[in-house]
Design a protein around this motif. Sequence first.
Motif, mmCIF file in Angstrom:
data_model
loop_
_atom_site.group_PDB
_atom_site.id
_atom_site.type_symbol
_atom_site.label_atom_id
_atom_site.label_comp_id
_atom_site.label_asym_id
_atom_site.label_seq_id
_atom_site.Cartn_x
_atom_site.Cartn_y
_atom_site.Cartn_z
ATOM 1 N N GLY A 115 0.790 -1.210 0.000
ATOM 2 C CA GLY A 115 0.000 0.000 0.000
ATOM 3 C C GLY A 115 0.827 1.268 0.000
ATOM 4 O O GLY A 115 0.287 2.352 -0.160
ATOM 5 N N ASP A 116 2.142 1.156 0.204
ATOM 6 C CA ASP A 116 2.940 2.377 0.215
ATOM 7 C C ASP A 116 3.568 2.686 -1.147
ATOM 8 O O ASP A 116 4.400 3.574 -1.252
ATOM 9 N N VAL A 117 3.153 1.997 -2.198
ATOM 10 C CA VAL A 117 3.598 2.335 -3.549
ATOM 11 C C VAL A 117 2.645 3.391 -4.092
ATOM 12 O O VAL A 117 1.433 3.219 -4.068
ATOM 13 N N VAL A 118 3.220 4.492 -4.549
ATOM 14 C CA VAL A 118 2.409 5.566 -5.110
ATOM 15 C C VAL A 118 2.972 5.963 -6.474
ATOM 16 O O VAL A 118 4.122 5.670 -6.784
ATOM 17 N N GLU A 119 2.151 6.610 -7.255
ATOM 18 C CA GLU A 119 2.601 7.142 -8.542
ATOM 19 C C GLU A 119 2.613 8.657 -8.448
ATOM 20 O O GLU A 119 1.614 9.264 -8.055
ATOM 21 N N LYS A 120 3.737 9.230 -8.776
ATOM 22 C CA LYS A 120 3.911 10.685 -8.762
ATOM 23 C C LYS A 120 4.803 11.066 -9.927
ATOM 24 O O LYS A 120 5.456 10.221 -10.522
ATOM 25 N N SER A 121 4.847 12.352 -10.203
ATOM 26 C CA SER A 121 5.785 12.810 -11.222
ATOM 27 C C SER A 121 7.184 12.843 -10.601
ATOM 28 O O SER A 121 7.339 13.024 -9.385
ATOM 29 N N LEU A 122 8.191 12.644 -11.420
ATOM 30 C CA LEU A 122 9.567 12.639 -10.946
ATOM 31 C C LEU A 122 9.878 13.928 -10.186
ATOM 32 O O LEU A 122 10.526 13.908 -9.147
ATOM 33 N N GLY A 123 9.376 15.052 -10.691
ATOM 34 C CA GLY A 123 9.603 16.331 -10.035
ATOM 35 C C GLY A 123 8.946 16.459 -8.672
ATOM 36 O O GLY A 123 9.308 17.341 -7.889
ATOM 37 N N ASP A 124 7.992 15.582 -8.358
ATOM 38 C CA ASP A 124 7.367 15.589 -7.035
ATOM 39 C C ASP A 124 8.215 14.864 -5.995
ATOM 40 O O ASP A 124 8.014 15.066 -4.789
ATOM 41 N N THR A 155 16.413 2.870 -13.439
ATOM 42 C CA THR A 155 15.388 2.073 -14.127
ATOM 43 C C THR A 155 14.646 2.866 -15.206
ATOM 44 O O THR A 155 13.867 2.277 -15.947
ATOM 45 N N LEU A 156 14.885 4.162 -15.272
ATOM 46 C CA LEU A 156 14.117 5.012 -16.185
ATOM 47 C C LEU A 156 14.854 5.238 -17.509
ATOM 48 O O LEU A 156 16.071 5.417 -17.504
ATOM 49 N N PRO A 157 14.130 5.268 -18.621
ATOM 50 C CA PRO A 157 14.759 5.505 -19.935
ATOM 51 C C PRO A 157 14.975 6.999 -20.188
ATOM 52 O O PRO A 157 14.423 7.586 -21.123
ATOM 53 N N LEU A 158 15.769 7.640 -19.336
ATOM 54 C CA LEU A 158 15.919 9.093 -19.395
ATOM 55 C C LEU A 158 16.531 9.576 -20.705
ATOM 56 O O LEU A 158 16.226 10.680 -21.159
ATOM 57 N N SER A 159 17.368 8.772 -21.318
ATOM 58 C CA SER A 159 18.002 9.205 -22.568
ATOM 59 C C SER A 159 16.975 9.408 -23.677
ATOM 60 O O SER A 159 17.217 10.172 -24.621
ATOM 61 N N SER A 160 15.828 8.772 -23.584
ATOM 62 C CA SER A 160 14.807 8.921 -24.631
ATOM 63 C C SER A 160 14.114 10.281 -24.566
ATOM 64 O O SER A 160 13.338 10.617 -25.457
ATOM 65 N N PHE A 161 14.398 11.078 -23.544
ATOM 66 C CA PHE A 161 13.786 12.397 -23.416
ATOM 67 C C PHE A 161 14.702 13.506 -23.916
ATOM 68 O O PHE A 161 14.408 14.686 -23.739
ATOM 69 N N ILE A 186 11.857 15.997 -18.035
ATOM 70 C CA ILE A 186 11.837 14.755 -17.252
ATOM 71 C C ILE A 186 11.111 14.899 -15.917
ATOM 72 O O ILE A 186 10.655 13.911 -15.362
ATOM 73 N N HIS A 187 10.987 16.103 -15.393
ATOM 74 C CA HIS A 187 10.254 16.280 -14.135
ATOM 75 C C HIS A 187 8.821 15.749 -14.211
ATOM 76 O O HIS A 187 8.330 15.187 -13.230
ATOM 77 N N PRO A 188 8.107 15.872 -15.354
ATOM 78 C CA PRO A 188 6.726 15.364 -15.401
ATOM 79 C C PRO A 188 6.582 13.846 -15.546
ATOM 80 O O PRO A 188 5.470 13.330 -15.447
ATOM 81 N N ILE A 189 7.684 13.114 -15.775
ATOM 82 C CA ILE A 189 7.595 11.660 -15.953
ATOM 83 C C ILE A 189 6.915 11.047 -14.733
ATOM 84 O O ILE A 189 7.290 11.305 -13.588
#
Length: 157
Positions: A2-11, A96-102, A116-119
């Motif tokens: 239950g402690d897994v959440v989805e947020k933007s990277l910038g959050d 784990t993130l495909p940051l180079s694709s941005f 990348i902040h909005p990912i």
Amino acid sequence: MGDVVEKSLGDILNFRRGHDLPKSKVQKGNIPVAGSNGIIGYHNKETSIYPCITIGRSGNIGTPYIYNKCWAHNTVLYVDDFKGNDPEYLYYLLRTLPLSSFGGGSAVPTLNRNHIHPIKVKFYKKIQRQKKIVSILKSIDDKIELNRRINDNLIFN
């Protein structure tokens, strides 16, 4: 779970552009200068955030590195706010993130923090869980490094 959440990277963290450091301004020291490909030299001052997590911003983009201390060169983005999260957990998450694709740019790839902040990312919000995950991943990394050194010793001896 239950402690897994989805947020933007910038959050969950904040990236900032690294700082210019012309060769004429480099002072002899033991602080790594973090460039987009890793350590590009040494200086006597560090960026004031510890540990220092960087990702390539120009050239080799998106690859995360972590240092105890470093001078974040202008070819990187560095985390200047961990927003209450475990820095090492954020480092493993970034891996784990495909940051180079941005990246953008045609001749020299460039990564903009505003892209990348909005990912959206899923992450564990409880710091105790973050630290437990880091403990497990670090033990695996330590074993990989030991095996690499053993292999190097076998090859060259």
